[in-house]
Design an enzyme around this catalytic site. Structure first.
Site, PDB file in Angstrom:
ATOM      1  N   ILE A 184      32.071  26.722  44.202  1.00  0.00           N
ATOM      2  CA  ILE A 184      33.244  26.761  45.078  1.00  0.00           C
ATOM      3  C   ILE A 184      32.879  26.329  46.492  1.00  0.00           C
ATOM      4  O   ILE A 184      33.560  25.500  47.104  1.00  0.00           O
ATOM      5  CB  ILE A 184      33.874  28.169  45.073  1.00  0.00           C
ATOM      6  N   ASP A 203      23.215  29.775  53.003  1.00  0.00           N
ATOM      7  CA  ASP A 203      22.853  30.111  51.623  1.00  0.00           C
ATOM      8  C   ASP A 203      21.349  29.918  51.512  1.00  0.00           C
ATOM      9  O   ASP A 203      20.862  28.783  51.518  1.00  0.00           O
ATOM     10  CB  ASP A 203      23.599  29.225  50.629  1.00  0.00           C
ATOM     11  N   ALA A 264      36.460  35.395  47.793  1.00  0.00           N
ATOM     12  CA  ALA A 264      35.375  35.542  46.817  1.00  0.00           C
ATOM     13  C   ALA A 264      35.515  36.862  46.069  1.00  0.00           C
ATOM     14  O   ALA A 264      36.235  36.962  45.087  1.00  0.00           O
ATOM     15  CB  ALA A 264      34.034  35.427  47.510  1.00  0.00           C
ATOM     16  N   ARG A 265      34.867  37.915  46.549  1.00  0.00           N
ATOM     17  CA  ARG A 265      34.920  39.218  45.901  1.00  0.00           C
ATOM     18  C   ARG A 265      34.961  40.317  46.958  1.00  0.00           C
ATOM     19  O   ARG A 265      34.310  40.230  48.000  1.00  0.00           O
ATOM     20  CB  ARG A 265      33.707  39.435  44.985  1.00  0.00           C
ATOM     21  N   GLU A 294      41.147  47.255  43.392  1.00  0.00           N
ATOM     22  CA  GLU A 294      42.315  46.451  43.040  1.00  0.00           C
ATOM     23  C   GLU A 294      43.059  47.106  41.879  1.00  0.00           C
ATOM     24  O   GLU A 294      42.428  47.464  40.885  1.00  0.00           O
ATOM     25  CB  GLU A 294      41.889  45.022  42.662  1.00  0.00           C
ATOM     26  N   HIS A 313      44.632  38.596  44.704  1.00  0.00           N
ATOM     27  CA  HIS A 313      43.540  38.032  43.904  1.00  0.00           C
ATOM     28  C   HIS A 313      44.058  36.939  42.962  1.00  0.00           C
ATOM     29  O   HIS A 313      43.866  37.012  41.745  1.00  0.00           O
ATOM     30  CB  HIS A 313      42.826  39.127  43.110  1.00  0.00           C
ATOM     31  N   ILE A 314      44.674  35.924  43.536  1.00  0.00           N
ATOM     32  CA  ILE A 314      45.275  34.852  42.748  1.00  0.00           C
ATOM     33  C   ILE A 314      44.665  33.484  43.032  1.00  0.00           C
ATOM     34  O   ILE A 314      45.149  32.471  42.521  1.00  0.00           O
ATOM     35  CB  ILE A 314      46.800  34.789  42.984  1.00  0.00           C
TER      36      ILE A 314
END
Length: 346
Positions: A184, A203, A264-265, A294, A313-314
């Site tokens: 991503i 990263d 992301a999360r 969630e 979260h879509i």
């Protein structure tokens, strides 16, 4: 002997789409059974804030019901069905599990190896969808789309948003920090380059592509990215190292007035610290698509802040995600039946 395939889909990854792609790839001489789970109309078990089944993450389904449906199938194709060690021991005929998602977090991978079950997945299945969504999220904040929309809904014409001291900024004059350079993150970088942004990437486990290096993208330490970015967008996986990597200490290193985006999360962020930063600085606004719990509680404080955009979260949900994942899962089934090695073994 007819080969038996159990497909456990849901109301996003439709089981009929799986079957159609498998029959295209493998022919119709298969014994295929279908089960449709009610996710996303009913929430999954996340396994982050509260421990889930045997350490599994992001799954849906009662273990006994899942085992009963799989039965004597040799192949399981699924998105969310859990598969723990105890479940595998009750499924001696199961030899292949094709998980139509980027990470098989709903499967006990160590147990699969012990039980001789091949697991394959679909890396980057929704990478384009999430990358496009992330750009939309950034634009919603930088160009005051949310602010303008909410004022119009409230019957207020915000002509003051045209004032030089209140209006938004263009991406071509901003530095955007991309945390995570996987399937991503790399696509987000490519989209940002088209807008003319200065792009920083943090990263520690990758090198930039030659194309990105030549375009002026810079690989920097996280602290440098936090200090220099006008916008920060999150794209790493959740690991022990990345859990709550956005916390009071890292937020304190951010540039005043920064815009924060998380598609992301949820576990990547300390949301209590984020709330404080949105109230008192340095974060000017945020777009949040994922959360530690969630669905979020109705009384969650971040729901009340005027400088936050939230979606349920879509980001990875698109029609192409469904068809692409089914195509790749079907190819893995074909290769298994043909005695060929997998494309994406886990």
């Amino acid at each position: 002997m007819t080969r038996k395939i159990a497909i456990i889909g849901d109301r996003f990854m439709l089981p009929e789409v799986f079957r159609s792609e498998i029959e295209k790839a493998c022919g119709t001489g298969l014994d295929i059974r279908l089960l449709e789970q009610p996710w996303p109309d009913e929430p999954m078990e996340h396994g982050y804030a509260v421990n889930g089944l045997d350490g599994l993450k992001e799954y849906y389904g009662d273990p006994d019901e899942v085992v009963g449906f799989i039965g004597d199938a040799e192949i399981l194709v699924t998105q969310l069905a859990p598969l723990s060690d105890g479940m595998m021991k009750r499924l001696p005929d199961l030899k292949l599990v094709a998980v139509s998602r980027g990470g098989p977090v709903n499967i006990d991978m160590a147990a699969a190896r012990r039980n001789g079950i091949r697991v394959v997945n679909v890396p980057g299945r929704n990478a384009t969808a999430v990358a496009e969504f992330a750009l939309g999220a950034i634009l919603a904040e930088t160009r005051l789309i949310r602010v303008g929309h909410e004022s119009m809904r409230a019957g207020e014409w915000r002509g003051d948003l045209y004032r030089a001291d209140r209006t938004g900024r263009e991406l071509n004059e901003m530095t955007v920090g991309v945390v995570g350079y996987g399937n991503i993150g790399t696509k987000v970088v490519k989209l940002l380059r088209a807008f003319g942004s200065k792009v920083l990437v943090a990263d520690p486990y990758v090198q930039l592509s030659a194309e990105d290096r030549n375009a002026g993208v810079e690989l920097v330490a996280l602290e440098t990215l936090l200090a220099q970015s006008d916008v920060i967008t999150m794209h790493p996986r959740v690991t022990e190292e990345t859990k709550q990597m956005i916390n009071r200490d890292t937020i304190a290193k951010m540039k005043p007035g920064v815009i924060f985006v998380n598609t992301a999360r949820g576990p990547l962020v300390d949301y209590d610290a984020l709330y404080e930063a949105l109230v008192d600085g340095p974060i000017a606004s945020a777009m949040l698509e994922t959360f530690a719990v969630e669905p979020v509680p109705a009384d969650w404080p971040l729901l009340q802040l005027p400088n936050v955009t939230l979606t349920p979260h879509i980001a990875g949900a698109s029609v192409r995600t469904v068809t692409y994942a089914a195509e790749k899962a079907a190819e893995e089934v074909r290769r298994y039946l043909a005695g060929q090695p997998p494309v994406n073994p886990c």
